[in-house]
Design an enzyme around this catalytic site. Sequence first.
Site, PDB file in Angstrom:
ATOM      1  N   HIS A  75      32.209  19.857   5.568  1.00  0.00           N
ATOM      2  CA  HIS A  75      31.529  20.315   6.786  1.00  0.00           C
ATOM      3  C   HIS A  75      30.049  19.999   6.647  1.00  0.00           C
ATOM      4  O   HIS A  75      29.407  20.431   5.684  1.00  0.00           O
ATOM      5  CB  HIS A  75      31.746  21.824   6.982  1.00  0.00           C
ATOM      6  CG  HIS A  75      30.852  22.432   8.024  1.00  0.00           C
ATOM      7  ND1 HIS A  75      30.599  21.823   9.233  1.00  0.00           N
ATOM      8  CD2 HIS A  75      30.142  23.590   8.028  1.00  0.00           C
ATOM      9  CE1 HIS A  75      29.790  22.601   9.941  1.00  0.00           C
ATOM     10  NE2 HIS A  75      29.491  23.663   9.226  1.00  0.00           N
ATOM     11  N   HIS A 112      26.067  19.096   8.795  1.00  0.00           N
ATOM     12  CA  HIS A 112      25.238  19.270   9.983  1.00  0.00           C
ATOM     13  C   HIS A 112      24.558  17.935  10.298  1.00  0.00           C
ATOM     14  O   HIS A 112      23.358  17.883  10.555  1.00  0.00           O
ATOM     15  CB  HIS A 112      24.187  20.356   9.752  1.00  0.00           C
ATOM     16  CG  HIS A 112      24.755  21.720   9.555  1.00  0.00           C
ATOM     17  ND1 HIS A 112      23.955  22.837   9.364  1.00  0.00           N
ATOM     18  CD2 HIS A 112      26.034  22.183   9.519  1.00  0.00           C
ATOM     19  CE1 HIS A 112      24.715  23.920   9.214  1.00  0.00           C
ATOM     20  NE2 HIS A 112      25.985  23.530   9.310  1.00  0.00           N
ATOM     21  N   TYR A 137      37.842   1.592  12.265  1.00  0.00           N
ATOM     22  CA  TYR A 137      37.672   2.443  11.093  1.00  0.00           C
ATOM     23  C   TYR A 137      37.360   3.889  11.443  1.00  0.00           C
ATOM     24  O   TYR A 137      37.700   4.799  10.688  1.00  0.00           O
ATOM     25  CB  TYR A 137      36.626   1.853  10.140  1.00  0.00           C
ATOM     26  CG  TYR A 137      37.264   0.891   9.175  1.00  0.00           C
ATOM     27  CD1 TYR A 137      37.789   1.329   7.962  1.00  0.00           C
ATOM     28  CD2 TYR A 137      37.405  -0.448   9.510  1.00  0.00           C
ATOM     29  CE1 TYR A 137      38.422   0.449   7.102  1.00  0.00           C
ATOM     30  CE2 TYR A 137      38.034  -1.331   8.647  1.00  0.00           C
ATOM     31  CZ  TYR A 137      38.540  -0.881   7.442  1.00  0.00           C
ATOM     32  OH  TYR A 137      39.172  -1.746   6.599  1.00  0.00           O
TER      33      TYR A 137
END
Length: 227
Positions: free
Chosen positions: A93, A95, A120
């Site tokens: 995860h 940002h 891709y």
Amino acid sequence: MSNARLREDICRYGRSLFERGLTPGSSGNISVRLDDGGWLVTPTNASLGFLDPARLAHLDAGGRHVSGDKPTKEIPLHSALYETRGSARSIVHLHSTNAVALSMLPEIDPRAALPPMTPYCLMRAGQIALLPYYRPGDPAVADAIRGLAGKYASVLLSNHGPVVASDTLEAAVFATEELEEGAKLYLMLRNLNPRYLTPAQVKDLVREFNLDLPIVDDHGHPHDPDD
């Protein structure tokens, strides 16, 4: 793979992501699921660029903190993805700037946050679901993830960032990178009427590489056959 090697890999990939500006400050988190069902996960308020293998949080199969520093507040997010994506062994995860920007645009389709632009991006990240905004660490995000019924390995959290699950840490990192580059391409080409992959080209990729995508309609986007 040994526990020690997994710890080293988490730190190595975390440092690479941080040094390339893909997750600033102390943002972002990484987890790896162990053979016994437990996890290794990055600590809360820790920069991915300066992780200590010995201080990674260790959770047991029930999600209880066993050792290491206090884990990331995003445990509900990771837990729901592992629960619904049975093959997942790692979650990343971030940002990352372009993906966050993409998540804030009003025209984004929640069923397909990116159109089929490059092979891709589809091969690594797959179709990408967009979820509404939840504050960081909000347990309610787990129910939103469960609502996707395991159909998506890549999820974009509105005004927050991408979350990607895969069968290895390396694959999850590569997929997150492809998602970020896809978001960058979309922002560059937005309103320029670019040429996307055709439905036939998308279906060819699905067949050739056995891609785990939601069913695609005639526009190359996922759809529910009961719609």
